[in-house]
Design an enzyme around this catalytic site. Structure first.
Site, PDB file in Angstrom:
ATOM      1  N   ASP A  12       0.862  -1.173   0.000  1.00 36.05           N
ATOM      2  CA  ASP A  12       0.000   0.000   0.000  1.00 36.05           C
ATOM      3  C   ASP A  12       0.905   1.231   0.000  1.00 36.05           C
ATOM      4  O   ASP A  12       1.668   1.440   0.941  1.00 36.05           O
ATOM      5  CB  ASP A  12      -0.880  -0.028   1.257  1.00 36.05           C
ATOM      6  CG  ASP A  12      -1.845   1.133   1.352  1.00 36.05           C
ATOM      7  OD1 ASP A  12      -1.646   2.156   0.669  1.00 36.05           O
ATOM      8  OD2 ASP A  12      -2.795   1.014   2.147  1.00 36.05           O
ATOM      9  N   GLY A  34      -8.759   4.967  -7.019  1.00 36.24           N
ATOM     10  CA  GLY A  34      -7.492   4.239  -7.011  1.00 36.24           C
ATOM     11  C   GLY A  34      -6.462   4.832  -6.075  1.00 36.24           C
ATOM     12  O   GLY A  34      -6.772   5.234  -4.950  1.00 36.24           O
ATOM     13  N   VAL A  35      -5.224   4.891  -6.546  1.00 35.95           N
ATOM     14  CA  VAL A  35      -4.109   5.425  -5.765  1.00 35.95           C
ATOM     15  C   VAL A  35      -4.395   6.867  -5.352  1.00 35.95           C
ATOM     16  O   VAL A  35      -4.181   7.256  -4.196  1.00 35.95           O
ATOM     17  CB  VAL A  35      -2.792   5.341  -6.570  1.00 35.95           C
ATOM     18  CG1 VAL A  35      -1.678   6.119  -5.899  1.00 35.95           C
ATOM     19  CG2 VAL A  35      -2.371   3.891  -6.754  1.00 35.95           C
ATOM     20  N   ASP A  36      -4.904   7.660  -6.265  1.00 32.45           N
ATOM     21  CA  ASP A  36      -5.193   9.071  -5.996  1.00 32.45           C
ATOM     22  C   ASP A  36      -6.166   9.209  -4.826  1.00 32.45           C
ATOM     23  O   ASP A  36      -5.920   9.955  -3.871  1.00 32.45           O
ATOM     24  CB  ASP A  36      -5.769   9.709  -7.260  1.00 32.45           C
ATOM     25  CG  ASP A  36      -5.844  11.228  -7.210  1.00 32.45           C
ATOM     26  OD1 ASP A  36      -5.188  11.846  -6.356  1.00 32.45           O
ATOM     27  OD2 ASP A  36      -6.569  11.791  -8.043  1.00 32.45           O
ATOM     28  N   GLY A 126      -3.722   1.479 -13.917  1.00 35.51           N
ATOM     29  CA  GLY A 126      -4.983   1.093 -13.272  1.00 35.51           C
ATOM     30  C   GLY A 126      -6.161   1.578 -14.095  1.00 35.51           C
ATOM     31  O   GLY A 126      -6.396   1.115 -15.213  1.00 35.51           O
TER      32      GLY A 126
END
Length: 179
Positions: A12, A34-36, A126
């Site tokens: 993570d 997602g990551v953002d 992604g």
């Protein structure tokens, strides 16, 4: 090549203890999925406030694809978040230069900040649909080429969401090391 260590791990990105975490941002800089979304959620409201300030001042139209900018890291275990905007994948248009540019510009910003350790996600791999193996090749090539321009840099960690992604990045790192 400088004495920069490169590694690929499953994990993570919001758990990383590094100087800078790279956010796979969108052009608005105002959060997303997602990551953002994870970086904004875990990092807290300070990150969004810093992004809103950038939009109100130096980036009224948002951040261009292939570019990067730094903000506070809020509650993350990092000093800074470097927001880098990768392109949406296209089967009909070669956007690999923009993807490489996102990594290269993130390292330019890291150099301005004096970063020693940095964690990257798989930008554009992604929700933006970039094929994973190709995204890994572009990322590794761009980062290995740009890393010597950051004299303080000692560690580049690719933090990936699955064993398959880790394998793609490990393979790309191994192939790049042989060249």
């Amino acid at each position: 090549m400088t004495n920069v260590k490169f590694e690929a791990v499953v994990g993570d990105i919001t758990d990383q203890t590094v100087d800078a975490i790279v956010n796979a941002a969108n052009t608005s800089l105002l959060g997303g999925g997602g990551v953002d979304g994870a970086i904004h959620r875990v990092g807290g409201p300070e990150i969004l406030a810093a992004c809103q300030e950038l939009r109100a001042t130096s980036l009224p139209l948002g951040l261009r694809t292939g570019s990067a900018v730094a903000t506070t890291a809020g509650f993350l275990r990092a000093s800074s978040v470097i927001h880098a905007v990768g392109p949406v994948y296209s089967k009909t248009e070669d956007r690999s230069g923009l993807l490489a540019g996102a990594y290269i510009d993130a390292l330019r910003v890291a150099g301005e900040l004096g970063v020693r350790t940095i964690a990257f996600p798989a930008i554009s791999a992604g929700a933006f649909g970039w094929p994973l193996e190709n995204a890994a090749e572009i990322a590794v090539s761009a980062v290995r080429a740009a890393a010597p321009q950051v004299p303080t840099l000692r560690l580049v960690r690719f933090v990936l969401m699955s064993p398959r992604a880790r394998l793609a990045f490990t393979t790309a790192l191994d192939e790049a090391a042989r060249v």
